[in-house]
Design a protein around this motif. Structure first.
Motif, PDB file in Angstrom:
ATOM      1  N   UNK A 171       0.833  -1.208   0.000  1.00 37.81           N
ATOM      2  CA  UNK A 171       0.000   0.000   0.000  1.00 37.81           C
ATOM      3  C   UNK A 171       0.867   1.256   0.000  1.00 37.81           C
ATOM      4  N   UNK A 172       1.947   1.244   0.757  1.00 40.22           N
ATOM      5  CA  UNK A 172       2.826   2.416   0.821  1.00 40.22           C
ATOM      6  C   UNK A 172       3.488   2.677  -0.534  1.00 40.22           C
ATOM      7  N   UNK A 173       3.783   1.582  -1.223  1.00 39.89           N
ATOM      8  CA  UNK A 173       4.346   1.702  -2.573  1.00 39.89           C
ATOM      9  C   UNK A 173       3.343   2.355  -3.529  1.00 39.89           C
ATOM     10  N   UNK A 174       2.098   1.876  -3.472  1.00 32.15           N
ATOM     11  CA  UNK A 174       1.061   2.390  -4.370  1.00 32.15           C
ATOM     12  C   UNK A 174       0.726   3.856  -4.051  1.00 32.15           C
ATOM     13  N   UNK A 175       0.810   4.228  -2.756  1.00 34.79           N
ATOM     14  CA  UNK A 175       0.542   5.619  -2.371  1.00 34.79           C
ATOM     15  C   UNK A 175       1.638   6.555  -2.853  1.00 34.79           C
ATOM     16  N   UNK A 176       2.896   6.131  -2.766  1.00 35.74           N
ATOM     17  CA  UNK A 176       4.028   7.008  -3.065  1.00 35.74           C
ATOM     18  C   UNK A 176       4.398   7.840  -1.848  1.00 35.74           C
ATOM     19  N   UNK A 177       5.453   8.641  -1.983  1.00 33.58           N
ATOM     20  CA  UNK A 177       5.975   9.422  -0.861  1.00 33.58           C
ATOM     21  C   UNK A 177       4.929  10.392  -0.309  1.00 33.58           C
ATOM     22  N   UNK A 178       5.037  10.686   0.993  1.00 34.43           N
ATOM     23  CA  UNK A 178       4.097  11.586   1.685  1.00 34.43           C
ATOM     24  C   UNK A 178       3.945  12.914   0.945  1.00 34.43           C
ATOM     25  N   UNK A 179       5.081  13.486   0.553  1.00 36.37           N
ATOM     26  CA  UNK A 179       5.051  14.736  -0.208  1.00 36.37           C
ATOM     27  C   UNK A 179       4.932  14.406  -1.703  1.00 36.37           C
ATOM     28  N   UNK A 180       3.857  14.839  -2.338  1.00 38.95           N
ATOM     29  CA  UNK A 180       3.670  14.477  -3.755  1.00 38.95           C
ATOM     30  C   UNK A 180       4.837  14.918  -4.648  1.00 38.95           C
ATOM     31  N   UNK A 181       5.573  15.932  -4.229  1.00 38.31           N
ATOM     32  CA  UNK A 181       6.729  16.382  -5.020  1.00 38.31           C
ATOM     33  C   UNK A 181       7.807  15.299  -5.082  1.00 38.31           C
ATOM     34  N   UNK A 182       7.821  14.413  -4.075  1.00 47.34           N
ATOM     35  CA  UNK A 182       8.822  13.340  -4.032  1.00 47.34           C
ATOM     36  C   UNK A 182       8.267  11.995  -4.505  1.00 47.34           C
ATOM     37  N   UNK A 183       6.984  11.943  -4.837  1.00 45.70           N
ATOM     38  CA  UNK A 183       6.342  10.655  -5.153  1.00 45.70           C
ATOM     39  C   UNK A 183       6.672  10.218  -6.579  1.00 45.70           C
TER      40      UNK A 183
END
Ligand code: CMP
Length: 139
Positions: free
Chosen positions: A85-97
């Motif tokens: 799930x964390x992989x699918x969400x991506x990083x907390x800050x969308x700029x880093x996702x």
């Protein structure tokens, strides 16, 4: 191993009618939505849920945002569900996702970042129990 994790589709995403698109990302990744409900959190409920962040400068903003409009709380199940799930969400800050992740595609900012997911087995257990009773959890 098969795991369960708690996921929240946040107000910025429910407001923009993104629940279906976000759920498709989970399902495409092999995560099964085994419980789901749309609720409007009170500030007290949002504050309790995020109490580990109570000392952070963004806590009040986070609580106000999470109580601002309805959210969809859900339990995702699958092999390695917490990490997946964390992989699918991506990083907390969308700029880093990473591209293709939910936050890269949909999040508006680090605060209004479309989704929450449990970070470890112990927190997953606690967070699932915060929103769902045993009777609501069918495998
Ligand atoms: P979440 O996974 O829901 O857990 C805590 C949340 O705090 C996090 O996602 C972010 O949305 C939010 N958050 C983290 N850093 C900041 C920040 N600098 N400003 C506002 N919100 C933040």
């Amino acid at each position: 191993a098969t795991e369960r994790t708690l996921s929240i589709i946040k107000p910025d995403a429910t407001r923009r009618n993104l629940t279906g698109k976000i759920n498709a990302k989970f399902e495409d990744a092999g995560l099964r939505i085994v419980a789901q409900k749309r609720i409007h959190l009170t500030k007290a409920q949002a504050g309790e849920f995020y109490k580990v962040h109570a000392e952070r400068p963004f806590y009040q903003e986070l609580v106000d945002f999470m109580a601002s409009e309805p959210v969809v709380v859900q339990v995702l199940e699958g092999d390695n569900a917490i990490a997946k799930n964390r992989e699918v969400m991506g990083a907390t800050n969308p700029a880093d996702a990473e591209s293709g992740t939910i936050r890269a595609e949909f999040a508006e900012s680090v605060g209004e970042n479309s989704v929450h997911g449990s970070d470890a087995p112990e927190t997953a257990k606690e967070e699932i129990a915060y929103f769902f009773s045993g009777l609501e959890l069918v495998g």
